[in-house]
Scaffold this active site. Structure first.
Site, mmCIF file in Angstrom:
data_model
loop_
_atom_site.group_PDB
_atom_site.id
_atom_site.type_symbol
_atom_site.label_atom_id
_atom_site.label_comp_id
_atom_site.label_asym_id
_atom_site.label_seq_id
_atom_site.Cartn_x
_atom_site.Cartn_y
_atom_site.Cartn_z
ATOM 1 N N HIS A 13 5.459 0.533 -1.510
ATOM 2 C CA HIS A 13 4.541 0.055 -2.812
ATOM 3 C C HIS A 13 3.528 -1.081 -2.283
ATOM 4 C CE1 HIS A 13 4.981 -1.740 -7.249
ATOM 5 N NE2 HIS A 13 3.898 -2.446 -6.476
ATOM 6 N N HIS A 15 -0.746 -2.563 -2.880
ATOM 7 C CA HIS A 15 -2.043 -2.467 -3.806
ATOM 8 C C HIS A 15 -3.069 -2.646 -2.552
ATOM 9 C CE1 HIS A 15 -0.129 -3.028 -7.840
ATOM 10 N NE2 HIS A 15 0.854 -3.494 -6.837
ATOM 11 N N ARG A 17 -6.283 -2.445 -3.119
ATOM 12 C CA ARG A 17 -7.561 -2.641 -3.832
ATOM 13 C C ARG A 17 -8.633 -1.892 -3.394
ATOM 14 N NH1 ARG A 17 -4.361 -5.176 -7.121
ATOM 15 N NH2 ARG A 17 -3.599 -7.323 -6.773
ATOM 16 N N ASN A 41 -3.372 1.074 -9.769
ATOM 17 C CA ASN A 41 -3.940 0.135 -10.718
ATOM 18 C C ASN A 41 -5.301 -0.461 -10.453
ATOM 19 O OD1 ASN A 41 -2.739 -1.603 -8.866
ATOM 20 N ND2 ASN A 41 -2.385 -3.400 -10.445
ATOM 21 N N LYS A 95 2.765 6.628 -11.503
ATOM 22 C CA LYS A 95 3.195 5.120 -12.141
ATOM 23 C C LYS A 95 3.199 4.899 -13.245
ATOM 24 C CE LYS A 95 4.208 0.656 -10.890
ATOM 25 N NZ LYS A 95 3.944 0.156 -9.751
ATOM 26 N N HIS A 132 7.131 0.217 -13.147
ATOM 27 C CA HIS A 132 7.051 -1.320 -13.195
ATOM 28 C C HIS A 132 8.189 -1.686 -14.385
ATOM 29 C CE1 HIS A 132 5.375 -5.494 -12.830
ATOM 30 N NE2 HIS A 132 5.884 -5.394 -14.041
ATOM 31 N N HIS A 167 10.185 -3.315 -7.157
ATOM 32 C CA HIS A 167 9.982 -4.515 -6.834
ATOM 33 C C HIS A 167 11.330 -5.166 -7.933
ATOM 34 C CE1 HIS A 167 7.428 -4.011 -10.408
ATOM 35 N NE2 HIS A 167 6.375 -3.905 -9.575
ATOM 36 N N ASP A 240 4.922 -4.374 -2.242
ATOM 37 C CA ASP A 240 3.959 -4.872 -3.569
ATOM 38 C C ASP A 240 3.100 -5.996 -3.018
ATOM 39 O OD1 ASP A 240 3.331 -4.992 -6.150
ATOM 40 O OD2 ASP A 240 4.560 -6.467 -7.077
ATOM 41 N N ALA A 256 -1.238 -12.829 -11.061
ATOM 42 C CA ALA A 256 -0.020 -12.390 -10.405
ATOM 43 C C ALA A 256 -0.201 -11.484 -9.335
ATOM 44 C CB ALA A 256 0.843 -11.881 -11.354
HETATM 45 C C1 NCD Z 1 0.366 -6.278 -8.961
HETATM 46 C C2 NCD Z 1 -1.253 -6.511 -8.539
HETATM 47 O O1 NCD Z 1 -1.790 -7.553 -8.595
HETATM 48 O O2 NCD Z 1 -1.861 -5.526 -8.758
HETATM 49 N N1 NCD Z 1 0.941 -8.000 -9.113
HETATM 50 C C3 NCD Z 1 1.891 -8.340 -9.070
HETATM 51 O O3 NCD Z 1 2.147 -9.564 -9.655
HETATM 52 N N2 NCD Z 1 2.751 -7.885 -8.442
HETATM 53 C C4 NCD Z 1 0.625 -5.508 -9.851
HETATM 54 C C5 NCD Z 1 2.180 -5.312 -10.048
HETATM 55 O O4 NCD Z 1 2.778 -4.523 -9.117
HETATM 56 O O5 NCD Z 1 2.842 -5.809 -10.985
HETATM 57 ZN ZN ZN Z 2 2.991 -3.846 -7.471
#
Ligand code: NCD
Ligand code: ZN
Length: 332
Positions: A13, A15, A17, A41, A95, A132, A167, A240, A256
């Site tokens: 998992h 991100h 970007r 995302n 997802k 999620h 998570h 995450d 977040a």
């Molecule tokens: C993640 C994000 O910033 O893309 N943020 C997070 O707080 N974990 C998205 C997610 O997995 O909730």
């Molecule tokens: Zn995430």
């Protein structure tokens, strides 16, 4: 000097970007992980064969030795054929973001029933459902617990569908996976394994440990630690890791997400060592996730040495979790 050598881990998992940030995130991720499950995302979201292929190529071009495992975002507007085409193009998972639950989720799903047809196609075609699991309509600390009935309903409706409760942050979430079907697994992050809400707000405010789902109580953290230290194969590592630029974190409307790729593996080694369970590390980071996803374990290995180092204050405008802290293990 003490060393530890294990099969090179996977991060189920992450991100990464887009654009410029990939130059930071891909090398950080590939230093510790041979493969990672790439969250969709982005803006626009990964929700078509074209965006999926383009994103995968862009990531792969940054590091030939790294394998991005692709996901797509479940949208109400998707058709069954789109899902099948993305599976054909190599997606491993779809997802499910509850609408409004986290970063870039305004286009998410209100209730699972809205995507029942897509879930059927996913189940029939062997795609994994990554969730999620938070209901954003209730109080922050109760969001994960409040979402569990939806996971149970999906699991009953589609007994063959493999589901990952992402998570996990609460005792209830841990127990839902433990007591759920063999087709239900959970990912665990370093922050939810090691920290509680007090790390974020117990003294001064630490925006860099703010993520969704939000950190919870010692009871919750202890139950996450319990299943990891029991070596339960239904729980595996998914960082995450979710970078945001410092000014977006240190902000009156702070984003977040915790950035953990460069520190996750050393923190995990330290955790397993402290609990005298180093023998369980490899299963948690390199085996259980691959097995659940039906992938072979990686051929490569990674070695860490017991050498202390200080986590830098920042990496190209992004701060990691625990910046400035001393770590005991370093990747060789
Ligand atoms: C993640 C994000 O910033 O893309 N943020 C997070 O707080 N974990 C998205 C997610 O997995 O909730
Ligand atoms: Zn995430």
């Amino acid at each position: 000097m003490k060393k530890i050598k294990i099969i090179k881990p996977d991060d189920f998992h992450i991100h990464l970007r887009q654009d410029e940030l990939l130059n930071l995130t891909v090398p950080h991720c590939s230093e510790s992980f041979a493969r990672a499950l790439i969250m969709p995302n982005t803006i626009p979201p990964i929700a078509s064969v074209e965006t999926l292929r383009q994103y995968r190529d862009e990531i792969a071009a940054k590091d030939k030795s790294f394998t991005p495992l692709m996901t797509f975002k479940l949208l109400k507007s998707l058709k069954k054929e789109d899902v099948l085409a993305m599976k054909e193009a190599g997606a491993l998972a779809g997802k499910f973001y509850p609408a409004g639950s986290t970063t870039n989720s305004a286009d998410g799903i209100k209730r699972w029933i809205e995507i029942k047809d897509l879930l059927k196609v996913m189940s029939d075609s062997g795609l994994i459902l990554s969730i999620h699991g938070e209901d954003p309509s209730v109080f922050s600390l109760d969001r994960e617990k409040a979402f569990i009935p939806q996971i149970e309903e999906i699991s009953q409706e589609f007994p063959d569908l493999k589901i990952v409760f992402e998570h996990i942050s609460s005792k209830e979430g841990v127990e839902a996976v433990e007591n759920g079907s063999a087709n239900l697994a959970g990912t665990i992050t370093v922050q939810h394994l090691l920290m509680t809400l007090d790390n974020m707000i117990g003294g001064t405010l630490d925006p860099h440990s703010f993520c969704k789902p939000v950190l919870k109580s010692p009871v919750d953290r202890d139950s996450i630690q319990r299943v990891v230290l029991e070596g339960n194969s239904r729980f595996f590592f998914g960082s995450d890791s979710a970078p945001h630029l410092i000014q977006k974190k240190e902000n009156s409307s702070g984003c977040a997400g915790c950035y953990t790729s460069p520190v996750a593996l050393p923190l995990l080694v330290e955790f397993f060592e402290e609990h005298k369970k180093l023998d369980l590390l490899e299963n948690f980071v390199s085996r259980f996730g691959a097995e659940f996803y039906g992938l072979p374990v990686n051929d490569d290995t990674i070695t860490l040495e017991k050498t202390s180092w200080i986590i830098p204050d920042e990496f190209s405008g992004v701060k990691t979790l625990y910046s400035g802290r001393e770590l005991k293990w370093k990747i060789k």
